[in-house]
Write a protein that holds these residues in place. Structure first.
Motif, PDB file in Angstrom:
ATOM      1  N   GLY A  93       0.693  -1.622   0.083  1.00 46.30           N
ATOM      2  CA  GLY A  93      -0.074  -0.071   0.063  1.00 46.30           C
ATOM      3  C   GLY A  93       1.071   1.187   0.219  1.00 46.30           C
ATOM      4  O   GLY A  93       0.447   1.931  -0.221  1.00 46.30           O
ATOM      5  N   GLU A  94       1.774   1.433   0.031  1.00 45.31           N
ATOM      6  CA  GLU A  94       3.245   2.222   0.283  1.00 45.31           C
ATOM      7  C   GLU A  94       3.997   1.757  -0.640  1.00 45.31           C
ATOM      8  O   GLU A  94       5.264   1.776   0.063  1.00 45.31           O
ATOM      9  CB  GLU A  94       3.577   2.397   2.270  1.00 45.31           C
ATOM     10  CG  GLU A  94       2.713   2.986   2.773  1.00 45.31           C
ATOM     11  CD  GLU A  94       1.596   3.822   2.306  1.00 45.31           C
ATOM     12  OE1 GLU A  94       2.333   5.193   1.784  1.00 45.31           O
ATOM     13  OE2 GLU A  94       0.331   4.541   2.604  1.00 45.31           O
ATOM     14  N   ARG A  95       4.541   2.506  -2.177  1.00 43.97           N
ATOM     15  CA  ARG A  95       5.270   2.098  -2.558  1.00 43.97           C
ATOM     16  C   ARG A  95       6.355   2.649  -2.764  1.00 43.97           C
ATOM     17  O   ARG A  95       6.077   4.022  -2.250  1.00 43.97           O
ATOM     18  CB  ARG A  95       5.053   1.442  -4.649  1.00 43.97           C
ATOM     19  CG  ARG A  95       5.318   2.345  -4.714  1.00 43.97           C
ATOM     20  CD  ARG A  95       4.283   2.815  -6.223  1.00 43.97           C
ATOM     21  NE  ARG A  95       4.849   3.162  -7.518  1.00 43.97           N
ATOM     22  CZ  ARG A  95       5.147   5.103  -7.751  1.00 43.97           C
ATOM     23  NH1 ARG A  95       5.083   4.968  -6.829  1.00 43.97           N
ATOM     24  NH2 ARG A  95       5.981   5.525  -8.579  1.00 43.97           N
ATOM     25  N   GLU A  96       7.295   2.836  -2.267  1.00 47.70           N
ATOM     26  CA  GLU A  96       9.120   3.421  -2.522  1.00 47.70           C
ATOM     27  C   GLU A  96       9.383   3.247  -4.036  1.00 47.70           C
ATOM     28  O   GLU A  96       9.516   2.831  -4.755  1.00 47.70           O
ATOM     29  CB  GLU A  96       9.848   2.337  -1.230  1.00 47.70           C
ATOM     30  CG  GLU A  96       9.484   2.628  -0.116  1.00 47.70           C
ATOM     31  CD  GLU A  96      10.482   1.880   0.576  1.00 47.70           C
ATOM     32  OE1 GLU A  96      11.541   1.560   0.194  1.00 47.70           O
ATOM     33  OE2 GLU A  96      10.581   1.940   1.609  1.00 47.70           O
ATOM     34  N   PHE A  97       9.982   4.411  -4.333  1.00 47.52           N
ATOM     35  CA  PHE A  97      10.761   5.103  -5.479  1.00 47.52           C
ATOM     36  C   PHE A  97      12.089   5.411  -5.238  1.00 47.52           C
ATOM     37  O   PHE A  97      12.168   6.475  -4.416  1.00 47.52           O
ATOM     38  CB  PHE A  97       9.702   5.558  -6.249  1.00 47.52           C
ATOM     39  CG  PHE A  97      10.493   5.919  -7.089  1.00 47.52           C
ATOM     40  CD1 PHE A  97       9.511   5.450  -8.933  1.00 47.52           C
ATOM     41  CD2 PHE A  97      10.779   7.445  -7.153  1.00 47.52           C
ATOM     42  CE1 PHE A  97      10.478   6.263 -10.437  1.00 47.52           C
ATOM     43  CE2 PHE A  97      11.548   7.529  -8.797  1.00 47.52           C
ATOM     44  CZ  PHE A  97      11.346   7.252  -9.814  1.00 47.52           C
ATOM     45  N   GLU A  98      12.836   4.689  -5.651  1.00 53.90           N
ATOM     46  CA  GLU A  98      14.374   4.554  -5.549  1.00 53.90           C
ATOM     47  C   GLU A  98      14.946   5.228  -7.126  1.00 53.90           C
ATOM     48  O   GLU A  98      14.553   5.124  -7.955  1.00 53.90           O
ATOM     49  CB  GLU A  98      15.452   4.301  -5.179  1.00 53.90           C
ATOM     50  CG  GLU A  98      14.603   4.180  -4.017  1.00 53.90           C
ATOM     51  CD  GLU A  98      15.842   3.371  -3.381  1.00 53.90           C
ATOM     52  OE1 GLU A  98      17.103   2.359  -3.978  1.00 53.90           O
ATOM     53  OE2 GLU A  98      16.369   3.237  -2.046  1.00 53.90           O
ATOM     54  N   PRO A  99      15.760   6.902  -7.792  1.00 50.96           N
ATOM     55  CA  PRO A  99      16.089   6.455  -8.658  1.00 50.96           C
ATOM     56  C   PRO A  99      16.829   6.204  -8.746  1.00 50.96           C
ATOM     57  O   PRO A  99      17.580   6.398  -8.392  1.00 50.96           O
ATOM     58  CB  PRO A  99      15.593   7.955  -9.577  1.00 50.96           C
ATOM     59  CG  PRO A  99      15.619   9.211  -7.638  1.00 50.96           C
ATOM     60  CD  PRO A  99      15.061   7.789  -6.921  1.00 50.96           C
ATOM     61  N   VAL A 100      17.743   5.587 -10.418  1.00 54.53           N
ATOM     62  CA  VAL A 100      18.651   4.916  -9.947  1.00 54.53           C
ATOM     63  C   VAL A 100      19.593   5.983 -11.061  1.00 54.53           C
ATOM     64  O   VAL A 100      20.681   6.076 -10.875  1.00 54.53           O
ATOM     65  CB  VAL A 100      18.374   3.762 -11.342  1.00 54.53           C
ATOM     66  CG1 VAL A 100      20.086   3.280 -11.930  1.00 54.53           C
ATOM     67  CG2 VAL A 100      17.978   2.686 -10.687  1.00 54.53           C
ATOM     68  N   GLU A 101      19.268   7.040 -11.899  1.00 54.52           N
ATOM     69  CA  GLU A 101      20.607   7.808 -12.708  1.00 54.52           C
ATOM     70  C   GLU A 101      20.655   8.733 -11.850  1.00 54.52           C
ATOM     71  O   GLU A 101      20.056   9.356 -11.171  1.00 54.52           O
ATOM     72  CB  GLU A 101      19.158   8.547 -13.761  1.00 54.52           C
ATOM     73  CG  GLU A 101      19.031   7.318 -15.292  1.00 54.52           C
ATOM     74  CD  GLU A 101      17.717   7.905 -15.498  1.00 54.52           C
ATOM     75  OE1 GLU A 101      18.014   7.621 -17.224  1.00 54.52           O
ATOM     76  OE2 GLU A 101      16.831   9.361 -15.619  1.00 54.52           O
TER      77      GLU A 101
END
Length: 122
Positions: A114-122
């Motif tokens: 219910g709480e997706r985490e997002f991490e940019p790679v670039e």
């Protein structure tokens, strides 16, 4: 509010995020319905655009293409997706979608939290 009302998000209640590459519209998440098990939305990647390479350290992702075409990269491998195709991205894998077609690509996306985490790679 009845019990079922807490489980429905109308188009007006859904949360829209606009980016230079397209849009995300969130229909279900911990924030919207209180779930801790699911996040669901619709992504539009405009013709000629790409989303940033990223990963989700806390969840798997499933992307089901409704319209258009995408080149989807997971790790170092790439696959072309068309309407009706689904790609499953395992937790923590870096990935990105590129729309090199002439029309916008639209897909349903789902995550097992219910709480997706997002991490940019670039």
């Amino acid at each position: 509010m009845t019990d079922i009302d807490r489980l429905v998000t109308t188009a007006d209640e859904q949360r829209r995020e606009d980016f230079d590459w397209g849009t995300l519209v969130w229909a279900d998440s911990g924030e919207l319905t209180g779930t801790d098990a699911l996040t669901v939305g619709r992504v539009t990647i405009e013709a000629g655009e790409r989303n940033p390479e990223h990963r989700h350290p806390n969840c798997d992702e499933a992307l089901y293409v409704l319209a258009g075409t995408l080149r989807h990269t997971v790790g170092d491998e790439e696959r072309r997706l068309t309407a009706g195709d689904l790609i499953h991205v395992p937790r923590g894998e870096r990935h990105r979608a590129v729309n090199d077609g002439a029309e916008d690509a639209v897909a349903v996306i789902a995550y097992d939290t219910g709480e997706r985490e997002f991490e940019p790679v670039e």
